[in-house]
Enzyme design. Structure first.
Site, short mmCIF file in Angstrom:
data_model
loop_
_atom_site.label_atom_id
_atom_site.label_comp_id
_atom_site.label_asym_id
_atom_site.label_seq_id
_atom_site.Cartn_x
_atom_site.Cartn_y
_atom_site.Cartn_z
N GLY A 474 0.47 -5.97 8.96
CA GLY A 474 1.71 -6.37 8.31
C GLY A 474 1.67 -6.06 6.84
N GLY A 476 4.38 -5.81 2.98
CA GLY A 476 5.68 -5.73 2.35
C GLY A 476 5.49 -5.44 0.88
N GLY A 479 2.07 -6.53 -0.75
CA GLY A 479 0.83 -5.83 -0.46
C GLY A 479 0.69 -5.59 1.03
N LYS A 480 -0.55 -5.58 1.53
CA LYS A 480 -0.80 -5.34 2.95
C LYS A 480 -1.72 -6.42 3.53
CE LYS A 480 -0.05 -0.39 3.70
NZ LYS A 480 -0.63 0.84 4.24
N VAL A 481 -1.60 -6.61 4.84
CA VAL A 481 -2.41 -7.59 5.56
C VAL A 481 -3.20 -6.84 6.64
CG1 VAL A 481 -2.42 -9.67 6.98
CG2 VAL A 481 -0.75 -9.43 5.13
N ASP A 590 8.23 -22.18 -0.26
CA ASP A 590 8.60 -21.00 0.53
C ASP A 590 8.42 -21.27 2.02
OD1 ASP A 590 9.61 -18.49 0.91
OD2 ASP A 590 7.76 -17.42 0.41
#
Length: 802
Positions: A474, A476, A479-481, A590
């Protein structure tokens, strides 16, 4: 340099600028500006007007027009070298305002060429740009070479505002910009979604960012050869296969394609499989593209039959990520049997978790007739969702106006005092950032953490196979996971943040929070890494991923109603612990389905604490802070007042409750206007006693009328306009567990000997429980005392989560 001030352009100044740029007719061609230049610049047949006198800033603001230093060199595209020898620099936030003759889609093309000058090093600039209060990009640096960023913006008024927002202690710059009406055929109003055929998704109101334009035939087409000055790169580097044929027969293109679609030079070249050794070869021709993971993309395929000799059949399939984009495409029929006629196809697809977008064309396998497959051109445009809207601007406008008034009314000495006050304010704000359990004013730092939390970068790279794209799950704009495995066999989730001052603050906040929080329904921190400018957080591995993926937007099986209730309760428990588990409340800020992660048993855990804040002091009612949150979930009272309390989390949780019940996005532009906003739609139906229309169709027969009414009552109280009228998280939790108890009784009527509480359209009414009498009005009253007396008796082990 970090001070912000909103510069609005008076109509008289705009009109004055239009006369200064008289070489371009704004009603026809739009605006073309050579930023920082004192003279107009011709690029091909287009004249870029000088903006040296453009009134984008007030007279009191220094006009920073910079020119390239003698040591810089130009290695540019075909746009014209002279366009990039100057730039305009802004130390404060400024707005370019453009008067438009018509509403609708406009192309916004921004040119950035960083160079060294005597006064500024443009390579160091970090800034954001927005259009119509939608963020185009945020906290970005243009380090090397020319970058041209192009967007299609749907403008609903006769004024387009472009805002340049410097990062903290930085500045922004622009080399050149273009704004002109997009040809109507350049962007469709909607397109089919390849994973969800035959569903179509609207594109109205959304911003599209050009990611790639690719010309097949391994030939590039520069801006000088495109009527709209677009750049088409050759497809060679993206091809997965080596055995291909390239065609170039521009003379075979029939007619003149509309300039809004693609130039003749794109339709006149193609790439196709080399079937000379096997005329009955059935194989797919594939291109691989790396894009931002987790986003939707508009993909436009360009076809034109220039194959010679003509194939027996032009039936072939078109794929995106192995899904059918078009099955059995009959190009001859679609072009009225006229060979050489251009045709294009628009679809919407989501990139894979690794950020890979795969496009293929192949023969129609069910036909015995040999059919070649080819492609002439391809466009990929990233779809910016409505969550990109700038909420902060709404809350900051009053601050910016105040700054303007003060700066125009006071002397230089007063300005110095103002800067000192701002410095003290931010210093005091940072000093208030405390760890859970620490005394007032005592800041957290990495030195407070246990030594076992810090991991060397080498260990993180080893766990993720050097951040392999195959392990990306994943990402956005943050950054990245990645998923990974530590040397001891522990499975982990690794979040690698992009470099920015905002991300650095979120990185520190999340580590500080999670290192002091332990709860079954909060994500566990495994470690972190801050070596070599990396910002990496390592969490426990959550097998099932975000709750959002199990509600909509993926091919995962739908969750049953009881499982959704259990997940909702688990999330409530984690949030209740945040609000009450330490000396001061922790406000998540959030809460949304994407930040609720599920383990292999679908147990819910709250995640992503980068925006979290400690709550107000005992003698305070709220915390004053800049607005942070996600569009659709954001507490309107918090957005309006910038006063943060735990009740802002309650509102977001109420929104997520509706999302869990409805199994649809909070904001869905593809739906009719009255259904676009889930909260407004659901509350409207509740007021008409039509709650059943909110329920996910996949839950048909699983949610009884009484339980639905009860659940909707809880959600509606969470969504009260005023925070003071919203229940506490403990009250919400107890009532949700009561709903689960009723659901278990309904699912297992034989096993349950207790009488079921009676529910009317208002909520829960009085009933008897063995050995205990309790009385409870409408759930809307949230009688905490009466519930707590019977709570332990009613909630049995089979559905107790803690």
């Amino acid at each position: 340099m970090g001070s912000l001030s909103l510069i609005a352009l008076p109509p008289c100044l705009l009109a004055w600028f239009l006369m200064a740029a008289s070489a371009v007719d704004p009603a026809t061609d739009g605006y073309f500006i050579d930023c920082g230049s004192s003279t107009n610049t011709m690029v091909g047949e287009v004249e870029f007007a000088a903006d040296e006198s453009f009134p984008g800033v007030t007279p009191s603001t220094p006009r920073n027009y910079v020119r390239m230093g003698s040591n810089s060199s130009l290695q540019l595209l075909d746009y014209g070298d002279s366009l990039y020898t100057t730039a305009r620099v802004f130390n404060t936030m400024v707005e370019y305002g453009f008067l438009l003759k018509e509403t609708g889609r406009h192309v916004v093309r921004l040119h950035f060429f960083p160079f060294d000058s005597d006064t500024f090093d443009l390579h160091t600039a970090m800034f954001s740009v927005s259009a119509q209060d939608f963020m185009l990009f945020q906290d970005h640096r243009f380090k090397n070479g020319l970058v041209v960023k192009e967007y299609s913006v749907d403008v609903d008024s006769n004024h387009l505002a472009l805002k340049f927002i410097p990062g903290n202690d930085s500045f922004s710059f622009i080399s050149a910009l273009e704004v002109f009406p997009a040809p109507k055929e350049a962007t469709p109003e909607d397109a089919s979604v390849v994973e969800m055929a035959p569903k179509r998704q609207t594109l109205r109101g959304l911003i599209l960012e050009t990611v790639l334009r690719v010309n097949m035939g391994n030939v590039s087409v520069g801006p000088g050869d495109d009527p709209l000055r677009r750049n088409w790169v050759a497809d060679g580097e993206f091809l997965k296969h080596s055995g291909v044929l390239t065609l170039s027969r521009i003379q075979d293109v029939k007619g003149t394609p509309s300039q809004g679609i693609a130039p003749r030079s794109v339709y006149g070249t193609a790439t196709m499989l080399d079937s000379s050794h096997d005329p009955h070869l059935h194989a797919n021709l594939t291109w691989n593209f790396t894009v931002d993971p987790g986003f939707e993309f508009l993909i436009r395929f360009h076809f034109c039959d220039i194959v010679d000799p003509p194939p027996e059949s032009l039936f072939f399939n078109v794929y995106v990520n192995s899904w059918y984009a078009y099955q059995n495409l009959d190009l001859g029929k679609l072009t009225s049997e006229v060979r050489g006629s251009p045709y294009y196809l628009d679809v919407i697809a989501t990139s894979r978790g690794s950020g890979l977008l795969t496009v293929s064309v192949g023969p129609y396998a069910d036909s015995d007739i040999y059919s070649t497959a080819f492609l002439n051109g391809l466009e990929v445009m990233k779809i910016h969702s409505v969550t990109s809207r700038l909420f902060i601007l709404a809350g900051q406008r009053s601050k910016w106006k105040t700054v303007m008034v003060i700066s125009s009314a006071v002397s230089i000495l007063s300005c110095l005092v103002l800067f000192l006050a701002i410095y003290l304010f931010y210093s005091r704000r940072h000093s208030k950032h405390v760890c859970p359990g620490k005394s007032k004013g005592e800041r957290c730092s990495f030195s407070d953490l246990k030594s076992g939390y810090r991991y060397p970068l080498m260990a993180i790279k080893e766990a993720t196979d050097n951040f392999s794209e195959d392990l990306a799950v994943g990402g956005g704009e943050f950054g990245k996971v990645y998923k990974g495995v530590l040397r001891d066999g522990t499975r982990v989730t690794v979040k690698r943040l992009c470099q920015s001052l905002q991300r650095e603050e979120e990185f520190r906040t999340e580590i500080e929070m999670l290192s002091h929080l332990r709860h079954r329904h909060l994500i566990s921190l495994v470690g972190y890494c801050d070596e070599q400018h990396e910002m990496i957080i390592v969490y426990e591995f959550m097998e099932k991923g975000p709750l959002k993926n199990h509600l909509y937007g993926s091919s995962l099986p739908s969750l049953c109603w009881k499982k959704r209730l259990e997940i909702c309760i688990g999330s409530a428990k984690g949030l209740h612990y945040l609000h009450t588990g330490s000396s001061k409340a922790i406000i998540h800020r959030d809460v949304r389905s994407e930040n609720v992660l599920l383990d292999q048993n679908f147990m819910a855990k709250l995640a992503d604490f980068g925006a979290s804040r400690t709550g107000p002091e005992i003698d305070q009612s709220h915390v004053s802070t800049a607005v942070k949150g996600s569009f659709g979930y954001l507490d309107p009272e918090y957005l309006r007042s910038q006063h943060l309390t735990e009740k802002s989390d309650i509102y977001s949780f109420g929104v997520m409750m509706l999302e869990i019940l409805a199994g649809r996005p909070v904001i869905d532009p593809s739906l009719p206007k009255d259904q676009l906003n889930l909260v407004e739609w659901a509350m409207h139906l509740k007021n008409k006693d039509q709650e059943h229309e909110v329920v996910d169709p996949r839950l048909l027969g699983q949610v009884g009328d009484q339980i639905l009414c009860n659940y909707m009552d809880i959600a509606s109280k969470c969504l009260a306009k005023s925070g003071i009228n919203r229940p506490s998280m403990g009250t919400v939790l107890r009532n949700l567990e009561l709903v689960l108890h009723l659901q278990v009784q309904e699912d297992n009527p034989v096993r349950n000997e207790e009488p079921s509480p009676q529910i009317d359209h208002k909520g829960l009414s009085a009933t008897d429980v063995p050995s205990v009498q309790f009385s409870m009005g409408s759930i809307g009253d949230f009688n905490e005392t009466s519930i707590s007396k019977v709570f332990a008796k009613m909630v049995r082990r089979e559905f107790r989560q803690i």
